[in-house]
Design a protein around this motif. Structure first.
Motif, PDB file in Angstrom:
ATOM      1  N   VAL A  47      -1.323   5.965   5.347  1.00 25.36           N
ATOM      2  CA  VAL A  47       0.117   5.496   5.659  1.00 25.36           C
ATOM      3  C   VAL A  47       0.339   5.141   4.197  1.00 25.36           C
ATOM      4  O   VAL A  47      -0.306   4.071   3.910  1.00 25.36           O
ATOM      5  N   GLU A  48       1.643   5.309   3.592  1.00 21.45           N
ATOM      6  CA  GLU A  48       1.957   4.831   2.053  1.00 21.45           C
ATOM      7  C   GLU A  48       2.891   3.651   2.464  1.00 21.45           C
ATOM      8  O   GLU A  48       3.853   3.840   3.081  1.00 21.45           O
ATOM      9  N   LEU A  49       2.478   2.429   1.871  1.00 25.06           N
ATOM     10  CA  LEU A  49       3.422   1.224   2.139  1.00 25.06           C
ATOM     11  C   LEU A  49       4.183   1.137   0.818  1.00 25.06           C
ATOM     12  O   LEU A  49       3.337   0.949  -0.026  1.00 25.06           O
ATOM     13  N   VAL A  50       5.468   0.867   0.820  1.00 25.54           N
ATOM     14  CA  VAL A  50       5.879   0.294  -0.430  1.00 25.54           C
ATOM     15  C   VAL A  50       7.034  -0.821  -0.181  1.00 25.54           C
ATOM     16  O   VAL A  50       7.794  -0.571   0.831  1.00 25.54           O
ATOM     17  N   LYS A  91       1.059  -7.590   6.059  1.00 29.05           N
ATOM     18  CA  LYS A  91       1.355  -7.701   7.430  1.00 29.05           C
ATOM     19  C   LYS A  91       1.176  -6.622   8.081  1.00 29.05           C
ATOM     20  O   LYS A  91       0.646  -6.345   9.157  1.00 29.05           O
ATOM     21  N   ALA A  92       2.090  -5.540   7.344  1.00 33.70           N
ATOM     22  CA  ALA A  92       1.930  -4.133   8.269  1.00 33.70           C
ATOM     23  C   ALA A  92       0.771  -3.554   7.876  1.00 33.70           C
ATOM     24  O   ALA A  92       0.046  -2.787   8.578  1.00 33.70           O
ATOM     25  N   SER A  93      -0.056  -3.899   6.749  1.00 32.89           N
ATOM     26  CA  SER A  93      -1.588  -3.350   6.579  1.00 32.89           C
ATOM     27  C   SER A  93      -2.505  -3.723   7.628  1.00 32.89           C
ATOM     28  O   SER A  93      -3.291  -2.926   8.254  1.00 32.89           O
ATOM     29  N   GLU A  94      -2.497  -4.992   8.218  1.00 38.26           N
ATOM     30  CA  GLU A  94      -3.109  -5.782   9.044  1.00 38.26           C
ATOM     31  C   GLU A  94      -2.968  -4.955  10.586  1.00 38.26           C
ATOM     32  O   GLU A  94      -3.928  -4.471  11.078  1.00 38.26           O
ATOM     33  N   LEU A 134      -2.234   2.373   2.594  1.00 38.98           N
ATOM     34  CA  LEU A 134      -2.185   2.170   1.083  1.00 38.98           C
ATOM     35  C   LEU A 134      -1.279   1.653   0.365  1.00 38.98           C
ATOM     36  O   LEU A 134       0.096   2.470   0.376  1.00 38.98           O
ATOM     37  N   THR A 135      -1.036   0.575  -0.207  1.00 37.94           N
ATOM     38  CA  THR A 135       0.231  -0.046  -0.840  1.00 37.94           C
ATOM     39  C   THR A 135       0.111   0.696  -2.144  1.00 37.94           C
ATOM     40  O   THR A 135      -0.399   0.593  -2.912  1.00 37.94           O
ATOM     41  N   VAL A 136       1.450   1.203  -2.390  1.00 38.31           N
ATOM     42  CA  VAL A 136       1.553   1.671  -3.581  1.00 38.31           C
ATOM     43  C   VAL A 136       2.132   0.825  -4.668  1.00 38.31           C
ATOM     44  O   VAL A 136       3.003  -0.255  -4.083  1.00 38.31           O
ATOM     45  N   ARG A 137       1.619   0.450  -5.934  1.00 39.66           N
ATOM     46  CA  ARG A 137       1.879  -0.287  -6.980  1.00 39.66           C
ATOM     47  C   ARG A 137       3.231  -0.670  -7.241  1.00 39.66           C
ATOM     48  O   ARG A 137       3.655  -1.539  -7.743  1.00 39.66           O
ATOM     49  N   LYS A 138       3.998   0.536  -7.252  1.00 39.75           N
ATOM     50  CA  LYS A 138       5.209   0.562  -7.953  1.00 39.75           C
ATOM     51  C   LYS A 138       5.964   1.473  -7.205  1.00 39.75           C
ATOM     52  O   LYS A 138       5.688   2.822  -6.837  1.00 39.75           O
ATOM     53  N   GLU A 139       7.316   1.198  -6.835  1.00 43.05           N
ATOM     54  CA  GLU A 139       8.217   2.362  -6.073  1.00 43.05           C
ATOM     55  C   GLU A 139       8.538   3.414  -6.946  1.00 43.05           C
ATOM     56  O   GLU A 139       8.625   3.149  -8.108  1.00 43.05           O
ATOM     57  N   ILE A 140       8.404   4.474  -6.594  1.00 38.31           N
ATOM     58  CA  ILE A 140       8.814   5.762  -7.077  1.00 38.31           C
ATOM     59  C   ILE A 140       9.112   6.691  -6.224  1.00 38.31           C
ATOM     60  O   ILE A 140       8.905   6.727  -4.947  1.00 38.31           O
ATOM     61  N   ILE A 158       3.372   8.683  -3.318  1.00 33.08           N
ATOM     62  CA  ILE A 158       2.234   9.308  -3.879  1.00 33.08           C
ATOM     63  C   ILE A 158       1.881  10.836  -3.724  1.00 33.08           C
ATOM     64  O   ILE A 158       2.029  11.820  -4.261  1.00 33.08           O
ATOM     65  N   GLY A 159       1.729  10.737  -2.315  1.00 34.24           N
ATOM     66  CA  GLY A 159       1.346  12.113  -1.532  1.00 34.24           C
ATOM     67  C   GLY A 159       2.287  12.955  -1.754  1.00 34.24           C
ATOM     68  O   GLY A 159       1.928  14.581  -2.114  1.00 34.24           O
ATOM     69  N   ASP A 160       3.549  12.852  -1.608  1.00 32.50           N
ATOM     70  CA  ASP A 160       4.501  13.905  -1.616  1.00 32.50           C
ATOM     71  C   ASP A 160       4.558  14.404  -3.094  1.00 32.50           C
ATOM     72  O   ASP A 160       5.284  15.597  -3.198  1.00 32.50           O
TER      73      ASP A 160
END
Length: 476
Positions: free
Chosen positions: A146-149, A157-160, A170-176, A180-182
């Motif tokens: 699951v990509e979190l942004v 909290k969502a990760s837990e 996987l928390t994406v470091r910067k929004e784009i 990442i995956g797509d």
């Protein structure tokens, strides 16, 4: 996370249905809001696939399913939700409308995730809001990523929560755009469209290149670790020095997009129908799930990739009570375990019982760390009775009765139950404790011996299982 937690899914299509299954089968109560009159049927079909597939990844018993409810009123669906997942179509105006309602009606402490594959949190929240991107991959009930942004505190909290239901956040470091995956998939998709449009290959041939080649490597190592190996002993620097100049060559057309003409659409659709039109979508889904289960279970052996996520999640599942017969295997039977008759092959009855033994060993402390320290139990004798047929897709459950647990010996009696609770086989097994370094029999550690003795004492109070002490050819 408590089994009393509640998740609300807004939008019950393929992705929404997958979220329903992921939460529900991990013990959460789930409410669904979707105005589609077919939503309950569609989600029911996704759930049927998930119930068949997800337990097959684990050797421990999964939590009891939560309660699933469908609602016509969004406020009613959102009441008391700890997680809200929006999975409506990829239209920003629609998402803004839905998010405004969710924000108003859901509990203030609830995580609100969007399954969007392309929109950024800044776009989703441009009129205010507290939505984070929680972008999964299909099938959501099997694939862990699951990509979190978005907001860092909310993503933590969502990760837990996501880890507690067996996913890999996987928390994406910067929004784009497209995360990442797509973005990676988009690059392969564009190049694939050109290759087909230009007559280089068909849809089937392109898929063969992926699944017969680098797709198998990517499942365990991803892209960069695969290329590190390709660099040989010199590693990644050598690989980049050798193949880096190729990036300047005009190989790809990634900056160009083929025009989606009727001719191209017909070409792609026609080739796709020829490739797999003989199977229904549900049949393809089950084939996909069976193959994913086989690969992911193989990865569990080494802890690589998704296998590591499964091992971590399985370790959090509770052990059964000592005063009852523990369920040491609870899984669906894979296609690969069946023979030409469609029945489970006799060798896999023994394999399943061996999994039950391994699971029980872990329950008494003779786990992977114990073995790594140089101790284990070795099987010295088995006796198996075949009582009923088992088939691919059947739910297999094994209970383990401790017949003896003292000194160097451990004697177990496994009962294998089929789809409808019928006793399909029994396996009586005798094991001896070994010192792996000295290659000699030895006494188990005090902790393991004590735990085993407790099981043996409690199980001695239960009726002896039918078939104990049989030998080959014994009548009656």
């Amino acid at each position: 996370m408590s089994a009393l937690q509640k998740a609300t899914i807004v939008g019950g299509g393929v992705i929404g249905g997958g979220w329903v299954a992921r939460f529900l089968l991990n013990g959460w109560n789930v409410s669904v809001f979707d105005p589609d009159l077919e939503a309950e049927r569609k989600i029911g079909e996704v759930l049927a696939n998930a119930r068949r597939a997800l337990p097959a990844l684990y050797d421990k018993v999964m939590p009891a399913e939560g309660t699933l409810t469908f609602h016509d009123d969004m406020g009613e669906a959102l009441a008391d939700a700890a997680w809200v997942q929006e999975s409506v179509p990829e239209r920003l105006d629609l998402k803004h409308k839905i998010h405004a309602q969710i924000d108003k009606l859901s509990p203030a402490e609830a995580v609100i995730g969007s399954s969007t594959s392309g929109f950024k949190p800044s776009e989703l929240n441009e009129h205010g809001g507290r939505v984070v991107v929680a972008h999964p991959f299909n099938p959501v009930y099997l694939l862990p990523l699951v990509e979190l942004v978005g907001n860092a505190e909310t993503c933590a909290k969502a990760s837990e929560i996501l880890r507690s239901i067996g996913m890999y956040p996987l928390t994406v470091r910067k929004e784009i755009d497209a995360h990442i995956g797509d973005r990676l998939l988009e690059a392969v998709w564009r190049e694939g469209l050109w290759l087909i449009k230009d007559g280089i290959c068909t849809t089937e041939e392109l898929d063969e290149v992926i699944r017969m080649g680098f797709g198998l490597r990517w499942a365990q190592m991803g892209l960069f670790e695969t290329y590190r190996i390709a660099g040989g002993e010199a590693g990644m620097k050598h690989f980049m020095a050798q193949f880096g100049p190729a990036l300047q060559w005009p190989w790809t057309k990634l900056m160009d997009v083929p025009e989606f003409t009727d001719e191209l659409v017909d070409l792609i659709a026609g080739q796709s129908d020829a490739q797999s039109g003989h199977m229904s979508i549900r049949e393809l889904e089950r084939l996909r799930d069976d193959n994913l289960i086989g690969m992911m279970r193989a990865l569990k052996k080494t802890g690589s990739g998704a296998g590591g996520v499964l091992n971590t999640h399985e370790a959090t599942m509770p052990e059964p009570a000592i005063d009852d017969l523990p369920v040491t295997v609870d899984r669906t039977i894979p296609q690969s375990w069946t023979d030409y008759n469609g029945h489970m092959n006799e060798a896999h009855y023994l394999e399943a019982s061996a999994q039950a033994t391994d699971r029980f060993m872990a329950m008494i402390g003779a786990d992977a760390d114990y073995v790594a320290a140089g101790n284990s139990y070795f099987t010295v004798e088995n006796h198996m009775q075949f009582l009923d047929e088992l088939h691919a897709g059947d739910r297999l459950k094994i209970t383990t009765h401790v017949l003896q647990g003292e000194g160097k010996k451990m004697q177990l009696f496994h009962c294998l139950y089929g789809e409808n609770g019928q006793l399909a086989a029994t396996v009586e097994t005798l094991l001896i404790h070994m010192d792996l370094n000295a290659r000699k029999t030895s006494l188990p550690s005090e902790a393991v011996a004590a735990k085993l003795a407790t099981y043996a004492q409690e199980h001695a109070k239960l009726p002896a299982p039918r078939g104990v002490g049989r030998h080959v050819g014994l009548k009656g």
